[in-house]
Design a protein around this motif. Structure first.
Motif, PDB file in Angstrom:
ATOM      1  N   PHE A  49       0.812  -1.216   0.000  1.00 42.60           N
ATOM      2  CA  PHE A  49       0.000   0.000   0.000  1.00 42.60           C
ATOM      3  C   PHE A  49       0.848   1.270   0.000  1.00 42.60           C
ATOM      4  CE2 PHE A  49      -2.012  -3.487   2.275  1.00 42.60           C
ATOM      5  CZ  PHE A  49      -3.169  -3.659   1.528  1.00 42.60           C
ATOM      6  N   THR A  50       2.163   1.121  -0.017  1.00 39.39           N
ATOM      7  CA  THR A  50       3.026   2.299   0.035  1.00 39.39           C
ATOM      8  C   THR A  50       4.099   2.284  -1.050  1.00 39.39           C
ATOM      9  OG1 THR A  50       4.483   1.180   1.633  1.00 39.39           O
ATOM     10  CG2 THR A  50       2.729   2.580   2.520  1.00 39.39           C
ATOM     11  N   SER A  51       4.084   1.300  -1.927  1.00 48.42           N
ATOM     12  CA  SER A  51       5.082   1.203  -2.989  1.00 48.42           C
ATOM     13  C   SER A  51       4.364   1.186  -4.330  1.00 48.42           C
ATOM     14  CB  SER A  51       5.908  -0.079  -2.812  1.00 48.42           C
ATOM     15  OG  SER A  51       5.078  -1.218  -2.967  1.00 48.42           O
ATOM     16  N   VAL A 231      -6.743   7.098 -19.193  1.00 48.18           N
ATOM     17  CA  VAL A 231      -7.637   7.715 -18.206  1.00 48.18           C
ATOM     18  C   VAL A 231      -7.496   7.010 -16.865  1.00 48.18           C
ATOM     19  CG1 VAL A 231     -10.061   8.058 -17.567  1.00 48.18           C
ATOM     20  CG2 VAL A 231      -9.291   8.598 -19.889  1.00 48.18           C
ATOM     21  N   ALA A 232      -7.491   5.666 -16.897  1.00 45.61           N
ATOM     22  CA  ALA A 232      -7.359   4.910 -15.647  1.00 45.61           C
ATOM     23  C   ALA A 232      -5.973   5.079 -15.042  1.00 45.61           C
ATOM     24  CB  ALA A 232      -7.636   3.424 -15.911  1.00 45.61           C
ATOM     25  N   TYR A 233      -4.947   5.027 -15.885  1.00 48.76           N
ATOM     26  CA  TYR A 233      -3.566   5.111 -15.398  1.00 48.76           C
ATOM     27  C   TYR A 233      -3.288   6.462 -14.751  1.00 48.76           C
ATOM     28  CZ  TYR A 233       1.540   4.648 -15.435  1.00 48.76           C
ATOM     29  OH  TYR A 233       2.867   4.579 -15.059  1.00 48.76           O
ATOM     30  N   ILE A 240      -3.857   8.470  -5.812  1.00 41.38           N
ATOM     31  CA  ILE A 240      -3.115   7.770  -4.758  1.00 41.38           C
ATOM     32  C   ILE A 240      -1.919   8.609  -4.347  1.00 41.38           C
ATOM     33  CG2 ILE A 240      -1.727   5.710  -4.232  1.00 41.38           C
ATOM     34  CD1 ILE A 240      -3.603   4.095  -5.933  1.00 41.38           C
ATOM     35  N   SER A 241      -1.633   8.615  -3.072  1.00 44.40           N
ATOM     36  CA  SER A 241      -0.559   9.425  -2.494  1.00 44.40           C
ATOM     37  C   SER A 241       0.728   9.344  -3.303  1.00 44.40           C
ATOM     38  CB  SER A 241      -0.281   8.964  -1.058  1.00 44.40           C
ATOM     39  OG  SER A 241       0.883   9.586  -0.553  1.00 44.40           O
ATOM     40  N   LYS A 243       3.545   9.396  -2.276  1.00 43.17           N
ATOM     41  CA  LYS A 243       4.578   8.615  -1.599  1.00 43.17           C
ATOM     42  C   LYS A 243       4.783   7.280  -2.299  1.00 43.17           C
ATOM     43  CE  LYS A 243       3.738  10.586   2.993  1.00 43.17           C
ATOM     44  NZ  LYS A 243       3.295  10.299   4.386  1.00 43.17           N
ATOM     45  N   SER A 244       3.768   6.858  -3.031  1.00 42.50           N
ATOM     46  CA  SER A 244       3.874   5.613  -3.774  1.00 42.50           C
ATOM     47  C   SER A 244       4.796   5.820  -4.971  1.00 42.50           C
ATOM     48  CB  SER A 244       2.500   5.173  -4.275  1.00 42.50           C
ATOM     49  OG  SER A 244       1.623   5.001  -3.192  1.00 42.50           O
ATOM     50  N   SER A 245       5.740   4.928  -5.160  1.00 43.18           N
ATOM     51  CA  SER A 245       6.704   5.054  -6.242  1.00 43.18           C
ATOM     52  C   SER A 245       6.176   4.431  -7.525  1.00 43.18           C
ATOM     53  CB  SER A 245       8.013   4.359  -5.850  1.00 43.18           C
ATOM     54  OG  SER A 245       7.781   2.996  -5.578  1.00 43.18           O
ATOM     55  N   PHE A 246       6.799   4.784  -8.650  1.00 37.37           N
ATOM     56  CA  PHE A 246       6.417   4.232  -9.939  1.00 37.37           C
ATOM     57  C   PHE A 246       7.123   2.905 -10.205  1.00 37.37           C
ATOM     58  CE2 PHE A 246       5.040   8.526 -10.360  1.00 37.37           C
ATOM     59  CZ  PHE A 246       3.972   8.491 -11.237  1.00 37.37           C
TER      60      PHE A 246
END
Length: 336
Positions: A49-51, A231-233, A240-241, A243-246
């Protein structure tokens, strides 16, 4: 009558029962180094939930709630199973198996429908078609040495997208295109693999000659499919925050200096090669080449931020090669 009953029984064994047994053996018959952490995890780990995994909304939702339901059922209704289940993994591991097995069976069903849709060459023979289906099933199972909560869900949506693309190719029904766009939109909430549906659709429909003649109907359709993904991407990245990485890291050098990663790359290349030589028609070969071309962004990404040893990353491409080799593309752009 008895012949039809035999066909239904054979279909049930081939498409559902045998694949499920094979899948269960992969999850409970042996384990790899990738399995150790997931077998001991009691719930979905926080890094989901954070990556980069945070963008895989549907798998994460299922992981959390299926684990909760499974735990509740075992603790309250089947406590006699607790000892047996604990020997082969945590509730989270068993829940992951159930989720993946469910979407694996759905993938097997939709793959069977694809192989029966305008079969080409030897696949007109039902026995050969059965062997090709089994080959695809074995490939899906063998890459499960890296179990995740999203790959099998993504494979199902991807194969569904292929089926809808082929339906639209042969029938040109607007509803098939609309449904395909919806499927791509939803599957983007599973995994970025949804972008490969764009590559497949473009490989089937884009023709340079019609484009030069200013016939832009195929380009218009490709744009709709592309827009459904974008659109979804983009919506996911905005909602989403940050803080989440790609991605988790850059693995380019590791991919070309590690023996295991080079072995994984070789697996992918050989898989593409055999898929190509299985193409018996010039139309199939052309679609295959164009699919690889339109898949270059995906290949570039897994080269940079994926690990070749995790051959699950090549699986959608190899399955697509099998589908293309098995399909009739006599009229590349049908008359409308």
């Amino acid at each position: 009558m008895f012949k039809k009953i035999d066909e239904k029984i054979n279909g049930l064994l081939l498409v559902i029962i045998f694949p499920f047994l094979l899948f269960a053996m992969a999850y409970y018959g042996f384990e790899t180094s990738y399995v150790l952490w997931i077998k001991s995890a009691e719930k979905a780990p926080d890094f989901m939930f954070t990556s980069v995994y945070a963008y895989r909304v549907i798998p994460n939702f299922l992981s959390v709630h299926v684990t909760e339901i499974f735990t509740y059922v075992v603790e309250n209704y089947t406590p006699f199973l607790k000892k047996t289940l604990s020997k082969s993994g945590s509730y989270f591991y068993h829940s992951t198996f159930l989720i993946n097995a469910f979407f694996f069976i759905l993938s097997s069903i939709i793959l069977d429908k694809i192989l029966q849709l305008k079969s080409a060459g030897l696949l007109l023979n039902s026995r050969v078609r059965m062997l090709v289906h089994l080959l695809a099933v074995f490939l899906i199972v063998i890459v499960q040495y890296v179990p995740t909560n999203c790959d099998l869900i993504a494979i199902f949506f991807y194969l569904w997208g292929i089926f809808l693309s082929l339906q639209y190719f042969h029938k040109r029904e607007t509803m098939s295109l609309i449904t395909l766009c919806i499927v791509i939109f939803v599957s983007t909430f599973v995994r970025e693999t949804a972008c490969l549906n764009i590559a497949f659709f473009a490989a089937v429909f884009f023709d340079w000659n019609t484009f030069k003649n200013k016939d832009y109907r195929s380009v218009r359709d490709i744009f709709f499919v592309f827009a459904a993904f974008c659109v979804a991407y983009i919506g996911l990245r905005l909602s989403i925050s940050q803080k989440s990485s790609f991605f988790e890291g850059i693995y380019f050098l590791k991919n070309f200096t590690s023996f295991y990663n080079l072995a994984g790359l070789l697996f992918g290349i050989i898989g593409f090669y055999f898929s190509y030589i299985l193409c018996s028609e010039s139309g199939s070969k052309l679609v295959f080449k164009k699919f690889l071309f339109f898949s270059l962004p995906y290949l570039a990404m897994i080269t940079m931020v994926g690990l070749f040893w995790e051959t699950r990353l090549f699986l959608p491409l190899i399955l697509t090669g099998i589908v293309i080799a098995s399909h009739q593309f006599k009229n590349f752009i049908p008359n409308q």
